[in-house]
Scaffold this motif. Structure first.
Motif, PDB file in Angstrom:
ATOM      1  N   THR A 130       0.833  -1.206   0.000  1.00 59.36           N
ATOM      2  CA  THR A 130       0.000   0.000   0.000  1.00 59.36           C
ATOM      3  C   THR A 130       0.868   1.257   0.000  1.00 59.36           C
ATOM      4  O   THR A 130       0.553   2.236  -0.672  1.00 59.36           O
ATOM      5  N   THR A 131       1.972   1.208   0.715  1.00 57.12           N
ATOM      6  CA  THR A 131       2.896   2.349   0.742  1.00 57.12           C
ATOM      7  C   THR A 131       3.605   2.514  -0.589  1.00 57.12           C
ATOM      8  O   THR A 131       3.697   3.617  -1.136  1.00 57.12           O
ATOM      9  N   ARG A 132       4.086   1.419  -1.136  1.00 58.11           N
ATOM     10  CA  ARG A 132       4.838   1.450  -2.400  1.00 58.11           C
ATOM     11  C   ARG A 132       3.975   1.878  -3.578  1.00 58.11           C
ATOM     12  O   ARG A 132       4.388   2.688  -4.409  1.00 58.11           O
ATOM     13  N   ASP A 133       2.773   1.319  -3.656  1.00 65.96           N
ATOM     14  CA  ASP A 133       1.917   1.542  -4.829  1.00 65.96           C
ATOM     15  C   ASP A 133       0.890   2.644  -4.636  1.00 65.96           C
ATOM     16  O   ASP A 133       0.101   2.914  -5.549  1.00 65.96           O
ATOM     17  N   HIS A 134       0.897   3.261  -3.445  1.00 66.03           N
ATOM     18  CA  HIS A 134      -0.084   4.318  -3.142  1.00 66.03           C
ATOM     19  C   HIS A 134      -1.503   3.821  -3.429  1.00 66.03           C
ATOM     20  O   HIS A 134      -2.316   4.515  -4.057  1.00 66.03           O
ATOM     21  N   ALA A 135      -1.786   2.607  -2.975  1.00 69.71           N
ATOM     22  CA  ALA A 135      -3.082   1.986  -3.214  1.00 69.71           C
ATOM     23  C   ALA A 135      -3.776   1.716  -1.885  1.00 69.71           C
ATOM     24  O   ALA A 135      -3.160   1.731  -0.825  1.00 69.71           O
ATOM     25  N   SER A 136      -5.082   1.483  -1.966  1.00 72.84           N
ATOM     26  CA  SER A 136      -5.837   1.195  -0.750  1.00 72.84           C
ATOM     27  C   SER A 136      -5.606  -0.249  -0.313  1.00 72.84           C
ATOM     28  O   SER A 136      -5.154  -1.092  -1.094  1.00 72.84           O
ATOM     29  N   ARG A 137      -5.950  -0.513   0.917  1.00 76.92           N
ATOM     30  CA  ARG A 137      -5.810  -1.867   1.464  1.00 76.92           C
ATOM     31  C   ARG A 137      -6.620  -2.868   0.640  1.00 76.92           C
ATOM     32  O   ARG A 137      -6.127  -3.948   0.306  1.00 76.92           O
ATOM     33  N   GLN A 138      -7.864  -2.490   0.295  1.00 78.74           N
ATOM     34  CA  GLN A 138      -8.726  -3.389  -0.468  1.00 78.74           C
ATOM     35  C   GLN A 138      -8.193  -3.656  -1.873  1.00 78.74           C
ATOM     36  O   GLN A 138      -8.312  -4.768  -2.397  1.00 78.74           O
ATOM     37  N   GLN A 139      -7.595  -2.650  -2.491  1.00 81.70           N
ATOM     38  CA  GLN A 139      -7.006  -2.830  -3.820  1.00 81.70           C
ATOM     39  C   GLN A 139      -5.866  -3.853  -3.780  1.00 81.70           C
ATOM     40  O   GLN A 139      -5.764  -4.718  -4.652  1.00 81.70           O
ATOM     41  N   ILE A 140      -5.028  -3.739  -2.768  1.00 83.02           N
ATOM     42  CA  ILE A 140      -3.905  -4.682  -2.642  1.00 83.02           C
ATOM     43  C   ILE A 140      -4.406  -6.077  -2.306  1.00 83.02           C
ATOM     44  O   ILE A 140      -3.893  -7.075  -2.844  1.00 83.02           O
ATOM     45  N   ILE A 141      -5.422  -6.174  -1.451  1.00 82.67           N
ATOM     46  CA  ILE A 141      -5.980  -7.484  -1.103  1.00 82.67           C
ATOM     47  C   ILE A 141      -6.519  -8.176  -2.347  1.00 82.67           C
ATOM     48  O   ILE A 141      -6.303  -9.373  -2.555  1.00 82.67           O
ATOM     49  N   ARG A 142      -7.206  -7.415  -3.213  1.00 82.25           N
ATOM     50  CA  ARG A 142      -7.738  -8.000  -4.446  1.00 82.25           C
ATOM     51  C   ARG A 142      -6.606  -8.503  -5.345  1.00 82.25           C
ATOM     52  O   ARG A 142      -6.712  -9.566  -5.961  1.00 82.25           O
ATOM     53  N   ARG A 143      -5.524  -7.741  -5.409  1.00 77.68           N
ATOM     54  CA  ARG A 143      -4.378  -8.163  -6.218  1.00 77.68           C
ATOM     55  C   ARG A 143      -3.749  -9.436  -5.645  1.00 77.68           C
ATOM     56  O   ARG A 143      -3.373 -10.344  -6.383  1.00 77.68           O
ATOM     57  N   ILE A 144      -3.634  -9.491  -4.322  1.00 79.51           N
ATOM     58  CA  ILE A 144      -3.061 -10.673  -3.670  1.00 79.51           C
ATOM     59  C   ILE A 144      -3.939 -11.902  -3.930  1.00 79.51           C
ATOM     60  O   ILE A 144      -3.432 -13.001  -4.194  1.00 79.51           O
ATOM     61  N   GLU A 145      -5.256 -11.708  -3.891  1.00 84.71           N
ATOM     62  CA  GLU A 145      -6.188 -12.823  -4.086  1.00 84.71           C
ATOM     63  C   GLU A 145      -6.137 -13.366  -5.507  1.00 84.71           C
ATOM     64  O   GLU A 145      -6.540 -14.505  -5.753  1.00 84.71           O
ATOM     65  N   ASN A 146      -5.646 -12.565  -6.447  1.00 86.97           N
ATOM     66  CA  ASN A 146      -5.532 -13.004  -7.835  1.00 86.97           C
ATOM     67  C   ASN A 146      -4.259 -13.797  -8.099  1.00 86.97           C
ATOM     68  O   ASN A 146      -4.069 -14.299  -9.209  1.00 86.97           O
ATOM     69  N   GLN A 147      -3.398 -13.883  -7.083  1.00 90.39           N
ATOM     70  CA  GLN A 147      -2.168 -14.659  -7.206  1.00 90.39           C
ATOM     71  C   GLN A 147      -2.278 -15.934  -6.366  1.00 90.39           C
ATOM     72  O   GLN A 147      -3.148 -16.055  -5.501  1.00 90.39           O
ATOM     73  N   MET A 148      -1.393 -16.867  -6.656  1.00 94.54           N
ATOM     74  CA  MET A 148      -1.284 -18.054  -5.808  1.00 94.54           C
ATOM     75  C   MET A 148      -0.910 -17.618  -4.397  1.00 94.54           C
ATOM     76  O   MET A 148      -0.164 -16.652  -4.216  1.00 94.54           O
ATOM     77  N   SER A 149      -1.425 -18.301  -3.395  1.00 90.81           N
ATOM     78  CA  SER A 149      -1.129 -17.916  -2.024  1.00 90.81           C
ATOM     79  C   SER A 149       0.358 -18.050  -1.728  1.00 90.81           C
ATOM     80  O   SER A 149       1.048 -18.888  -2.325  1.00 90.81           O
ATOM     81  N   GLN A 150       0.833 -17.219  -0.807  1.00 91.80           N
ATOM     82  CA  GLN A 150       2.240 -17.271  -0.424  1.00 91.80           C
ATOM     83  C   GLN A 150       2.591 -18.648   0.135  1.00 91.80           C
ATOM     84  O   GLN A 150       3.674 -19.177  -0.117  1.00 91.80           O
TER      85      GLN A 150
END
Length: 200
Positions: A148-168
């Motif tokens: 969120t700090t790096r991309d100047h994005a909201s928490r929900q935006q980053i969560i959606r991006r994470i959910e589109n990838q394979m889990s860590q």
């Protein structure tokens, strides 16, 4: 040896890559080089033009990003077709670089690292077949804060991006080695240990 670096959003892949570069190792950035190849690789340019039309490239030869974005936006099939052209071109480029490195040095200690965020999701590991896969891992909340700090994005935006990838967790399970970028473990120490195990 060819070593793949992967990990989820905000895990710190770029930090590990940069440290390796500082140590003198070559780290191939798949995302950055994919964009370069879309401009410079004549075979890839021709195939993209056949797939998306003559408007794919402007009169000056530059990639028409607006046209390409419109063609793949919300169209999973078109995106998949594009990736099926771009990913093999990147894999060929990595193989070419590795061969050039071997030709220059000619010993068993040639190491080429490459960074790919979607190594498993895109089946890129099957195209390149790395000798070792390293997953850079970090706790979920830490990844969120970094992204969120790096991309100047909201928490929900980053969560959606994470959910589109394979889990860590799944990335870590499929990797040969896991580097923990959680501020509790020394990244330098873990990289040194990785290099020692490879070069012994």
């Amino acid at each position: 040896m060819i070593i793949a670096l992967t990990g989820g959003i905000g895990s710190g892949k770029s930090v590990v890559s940069e440290l390796l570069r500082v140590m003198g190792y070559i780290v191939y950035d798949c995302d950055a080089n994919a964009k370069l190849l879309m401009h410079s690789d004549s075979e890839l340019r021709n195939r993209l033009t056949t797939l998306f039309g003559t408007e794919t490239y402007n009169a000056d030869g530059a990639l028409n990003k607006q046209h390409l974005s419109a063609a793949i936006f919300g169209n999973a099939e078109a995106l998949n077709k594009m990736n099926n052209l771009v990913h093999p071109a990147v894999a060929r480029d990595i193989t070419k670089l590795y061969r050039e490195m071997n030709a220059k040095v000619g010993d068993k200690n040639v190491l080429l690292f490459f960074e790919s965020a979607i190594l498993f999701e895109s089946h890129f590991d099957e195209l390149v077949k790395p000798d070792i896969v390293v997953s850079v891992s970090a706790p979920f909340e830490m990844r969120l804060a970094r992204a969120t700090t790096r991309d100047h994005a909201s928490r929900q935006q980053i969560i959606r991006r994470i959910e589109n990838q394979m889990s860590q967790e799944k990335k870590d399970e499929r990797a040969d080695i896991v580097i923990y970028n959680d501020e509790k473990n020394s990244i330098i120490h873990q990289i040194d240990k990785l290099l020692s195990s490879i070069l012994q």
